[in-house]
Scaffold this motif. Structure first.
Motif, PDB file in Angstrom:
ATOM      1  N   MET A   1       0.998  -1.347  -0.034  1.00  0.00           N
ATOM      2  CA  MET A   1      -0.066  -0.089   0.027  1.00  0.00           C
ATOM      3  C   MET A   1       0.836   1.295   0.025  1.00  0.00           C
ATOM      4  O   MET A   1       1.869   1.108   0.460  1.00  0.00           O
ATOM      5  N   SER A   2       0.466   2.325  -0.542  1.00  0.00           N
ATOM      6  CA  SER A   2       1.136   3.567  -0.625  1.00  0.00           C
ATOM      7  C   SER A   2       0.235   4.620  -0.119  1.00  0.00           C
ATOM      8  O   SER A   2      -1.103   4.761  -0.371  1.00  0.00           O
ATOM      9  N   VAL A   3       0.707   5.513   1.044  1.00  0.00           N
ATOM     10  CA  VAL A   3      -0.016   6.590   1.493  1.00  0.00           C
ATOM     11  C   VAL A   3       0.603   7.732   1.259  1.00  0.00           C
ATOM     12  O   VAL A   3       1.976   7.887   1.682  1.00  0.00           O
ATOM     13  N   LEU A   4       0.251   8.581   0.225  1.00  0.00           N
ATOM     14  CA  LEU A   4       0.847   9.881   0.251  1.00  0.00           C
ATOM     15  C   LEU A   4      -0.223  10.846   1.112  1.00  0.00           C
ATOM     16  O   LEU A   4      -1.149  10.973   0.854  1.00  0.00           O
ATOM     17  N   LEU A   5       0.754  11.497   1.740  1.00  0.00           N
ATOM     18  CA  LEU A   5       0.186  12.748   2.578  1.00  0.00           C
ATOM     19  C   LEU A   5       0.682  13.789   2.290  1.00  0.00           C
ATOM     20  O   LEU A   5       2.023  14.022   2.309  1.00  0.00           O
ATOM     21  N   GLN A  52       3.941   3.366   3.892  1.00  0.00           N
ATOM     22  CA  GLN A  52       3.326   2.217   3.589  1.00  0.00           C
ATOM     23  C   GLN A  52       2.003   1.724   4.138  1.00  0.00           C
ATOM     24  O   GLN A  52       1.198   1.032   3.878  1.00  0.00           O
ATOM     25  N   THR A  53       1.758   2.627   5.258  1.00  0.00           N
ATOM     26  CA  THR A  53       0.528   2.612   6.076  1.00  0.00           C
ATOM     27  C   THR A  53      -0.099   3.808   6.410  1.00  0.00           C
ATOM     28  O   THR A  53       0.625   4.714   6.639  1.00  0.00           O
ATOM     29  N   MET A  54      -1.357   3.982   6.829  1.00  0.00           N
ATOM     30  CA  MET A  54      -1.852   4.928   7.420  1.00  0.00           C
ATOM     31  C   MET A  54      -1.252   5.415   8.604  1.00  0.00           C
ATOM     32  O   MET A  54      -1.102   6.561   9.102  1.00  0.00           O
ATOM     33  N   ARG A  55      -1.100   4.476   9.508  1.00  0.00           N
ATOM     34  CA  ARG A  55      -0.465   4.734  10.929  1.00  0.00           C
ATOM     35  C   ARG A  55       0.774   5.361  10.701  1.00  0.00           C
ATOM     36  O   ARG A  55       1.118   6.366  11.471  1.00  0.00           O
ATOM     37  N   GLU A  56       1.679   4.965   9.753  1.00  0.00           N
ATOM     38  CA  GLU A  56       2.932   5.779   9.542  1.00  0.00           C
ATOM     39  C   GLU A  56       2.730   7.083   9.171  1.00  0.00           C
ATOM     40  O   GLU A  56       3.491   8.117   9.497  1.00  0.00           O
TER      41      GLU A  56
END
Length: 107
Positions: A1-5, A52-56
């Motif tokens: 998973m990729s989370v771009l913030l 890689q995660t929403m938590r990160e």
């Protein structure tokens, strides 16, 4: 998973600004992100990180806030783009758009 913030965080209170400038406080945030090892890109209007995660991703926000928590008031805005089965989107999304640009045409 990729989370771009993509986020912006900076103090709005007088106790943490130098005139209208907040760059000193923003530099503290960027330094902490850099030391964390998270992939990021600083832009004129904010910072983009890829995890890689929403938590990160949320941990990055907490880390950023820790740098300015002594400020009386802090402004922050956040945007997320979450995609499964993908990675390295901090660079591949830009490359994808660039493949559709006609670089020979001057505007």
């Amino acid at each position: 998973m990729s989370v771009l913030l993509e986020f912006a965080m900076f103090p709005t209170s007088d106790n943490c600004r130098e005139g209208s400038s907040v760059s000193k406080q923003v530099a503290k945030i960027i330094d902490a992100i850099d030391k964390s090892g998270v992939t990021y890109k600083l832009t004129p209007m904010g910072t983009i990180v890829e995890t890689q995660t929403m938590r990160e991703a949320l941990d990055v926000i907490e880390l950023a806030y820790e740098q300015v928590k002594d400020c009386e008031r802090v402004y922050s805005s956040l945007k997320f783009d979450i995609r499964h089965n993908s990675d390295d989107r901090l660079t591949t999304k830009i490359k994808s758009v660039e493949t559709h640009l006609d670089r020979d045409v001057k505007k």
